[in-house]
Write an enzyme that holds these catalytic residues in place. Structure first.
Site, mmCIF file in Angstrom:
data_model
loop_
_atom_site.group_PDB
_atom_site.id
_atom_site.type_symbol
_atom_site.label_atom_id
_atom_site.label_comp_id
_atom_site.label_asym_id
_atom_site.label_seq_id
_atom_site.Cartn_x
_atom_site.Cartn_y
_atom_site.Cartn_z
ATOM 1 N N ASP A 56 0.843 -1.195 0.000
ATOM 2 C CA ASP A 56 0.000 0.000 0.000
ATOM 3 C C ASP A 56 0.876 1.241 0.000
ATOM 4 O O ASP A 56 1.737 1.417 0.872
ATOM 5 C CB ASP A 56 -0.904 0.018 1.238
ATOM 6 N N TYR A 61 3.053 10.276 -0.976
ATOM 7 C CA TYR A 61 4.162 9.861 -0.116
ATOM 8 C C TYR A 61 5.492 10.207 -0.787
ATOM 9 O O TYR A 61 5.876 9.588 -1.784
ATOM 10 C CB TYR A 61 4.116 8.362 0.176
ATOM 11 N N GLN A 181 -9.983 2.421 4.404
ATOM 12 C CA GLN A 181 -8.690 2.411 5.083
ATOM 13 C C GLN A 181 -8.714 3.459 6.202
ATOM 14 O O GLN A 181 -8.521 4.633 5.959
ATOM 15 C CB GLN A 181 -7.552 2.707 4.107
ATOM 16 N N TYR A 209 -4.567 1.354 8.940
ATOM 17 C CA TYR A 209 -3.199 1.864 8.910
ATOM 18 C C TYR A 209 -2.742 2.279 10.307
ATOM 19 O O TYR A 209 -3.544 2.498 11.200
ATOM 20 C CB TYR A 209 -3.030 3.001 7.904
ATOM 21 N N ARG A 235 6.242 13.033 13.222
ATOM 22 C CA ARG A 235 5.918 12.503 14.541
ATOM 23 C C ARG A 235 6.462 13.372 15.669
ATOM 24 O O ARG A 235 5.919 13.366 16.778
ATOM 25 C CB ARG A 235 6.457 11.074 14.669
ATOM 26 N N GLY A 287 4.411 -0.920 8.230
ATOM 27 C CA GLY A 287 5.589 -0.325 7.625
ATOM 28 C C GLY A 287 6.876 -0.932 8.152
ATOM 29 O O GLY A 287 6.944 -1.402 9.286
ATOM 30 N N ARG A 289 11.288 -0.059 7.448
ATOM 31 C CA ARG A 289 12.230 0.780 6.706
ATOM 32 C C ARG A 289 13.500 0.042 6.317
ATOM 33 O O ARG A 289 14.357 0.582 5.631
ATOM 34 C CB ARG A 289 12.547 2.033 7.522
ATOM 35 N N GLN A 293 13.695 -4.666 10.243
ATOM 36 C CA GLN A 293 12.388 -4.287 10.771
ATOM 37 C C GLN A 293 11.292 -5.175 10.202
ATOM 38 O O GLN A 293 10.354 -5.547 10.915
ATOM 39 C CB GLN A 293 12.097 -2.818 10.456
#
Length: 322
Positions: A56, A61, A181, A209, A235, A287, A289, A293
């Site tokens: 997704d 983005y 979503q 999400y 964030r 997610g 990165r 992860q």
């Protein structure tokens, strides 16, 4: 991984999908700080190796960069092609602010850009990223445009993101909605009251999400790490990462760590598994990165929390709300 049917579509998706928001990199309003593209591609490939069968992303983005990276990852992937989901209607204006635009010509322009960056002929699920102002008729124009794109074969299925029940009803009056979503996690449960029951009653698929609270529930987030986030990481300025919410959220992580130790898993996997136990939820967008992860979270689909563990989490919220 087991497969689940997404709404009214023929898509059979794994309970966990790869989320490509953070890999858009720096340079836009809702960035997550700098990101190495090779790490991103490795994270995507590792997620696919672990059985994930959908990705997704969104045109906004990284202002297209996330889609470009996903396209590169798909091109260099030798296995079965995953489903590709993306979104439209969020565009950066001349001042650098991201705005919602649901005009037909704008959506068609966005789609062509997405197809080119992703290097695909068809989008498996094309979604309106955010609704317009509540009273705007642009919602109907935008959704009618997506339904036309579906009839034209440029997208296979169409869905929405961040809609409320009234907006879902308005869209459904124009054309069937395959999926919603919404944001959903242990720290953001607003959709439980009305949205999730509505989708379950009407056969609308739900892919949530931020099931790990944008990283807060992974167990890796500390006050020191938050203080050291890059200045262009959204964030750093969000209430979830600031007091008084931060202390409550980090306290919740300690409980997730306790449960995770029972399985040799990570707190993030427990957080994801908790969202997936809701019968209205089809899948969770997760997610990563880098490949490490991905190893730590993409197996969450096969983690089944016990009734006692779910009750333990419920009791924690009851106690902290008192």
């Amino acid at each position: 991984m087991q497969l689940r049917s997404l709404g009214n579509s023929d898509l059979k998706i794994t309970p966990v999908g790869y989320g490509a928001w953070a890999i858009g990199g720096s340079g836009w309003q809702f960035a997550w700080g700098p990101q190495d593209d090779n790490d991103s591609i490795a994270a995507i490939h590792r997620s696919l190796e672990l059985g994930v069968n959908w990705i997704d992303t969104a045109a906004v983005y990284g202002l297209g960069h996330s889609e470009e990276v996903v396209g590169r990852a798909l091109k260099s992937w030798s296995g079965s092609r995953p489903y590709v989901f993306t979104k439209c209607t969020r565009r950066q204006d001349e001042s650098g602010q991201v705005r919602t635009v649901l005009k037909s010509a704008s959506i068609r322009e966005e789609l062509e850009g997405s197809l080119g960056r992703l290097q695909v002929d068809t989008i498996d699920l094309y979604q309106i990223h955010w609704p317009p102002n509540p009273d705007s008729s642009d919602l109907e124009e935008g959704w009618y445009t997506l339904s036309n794109l579906q009839r034209e074969g440029k997208v296979r299925w169409i869905g929405v993101s961040n809609f409320n029940v009234d907006q879902l009803r308005r869209a459904s009056a124009v054309a069937p909605v395959t999926s919603l979503q919404p944001r959903y996690s242990l720290i953001h449960r607003e959709v439980e009251t009305e949205m999730l029951p509505y989708c379950e009653r009407h056969g609308i698929g739900v892919i949530v999400y931020s099931p790990m609270g944008s990283g807060l529930l992974t167990g890796a987030m500390t006050r020191e790490r938050i203080a050291g986030l890059p200045n262009d990481d959204w964030r750093k300025r969000h209430a979830d990462f600031m007091e008084p919410s931060l202390s409550r959220n980090l306290s919740l992580v300690e409980l997730l760590k306790q449960i995770a130790r029972n399985y040799g898993r990570s707190p993030g996997e427990v957080a994801i598994a908790w969202t997936l136990q809701n019968p209205a939820v089809t899948g969770a967008i997760v997610g990563a990165r880098n490949a490490r992860q991905a190893d730590g979270v993409m197996r969450a689909a096969d983690l089944r929390l016990t009734g006692d563990e779910i009750l333990q989490i419920a009791e924690y919220f009851a106690a902290t709300a008192a």
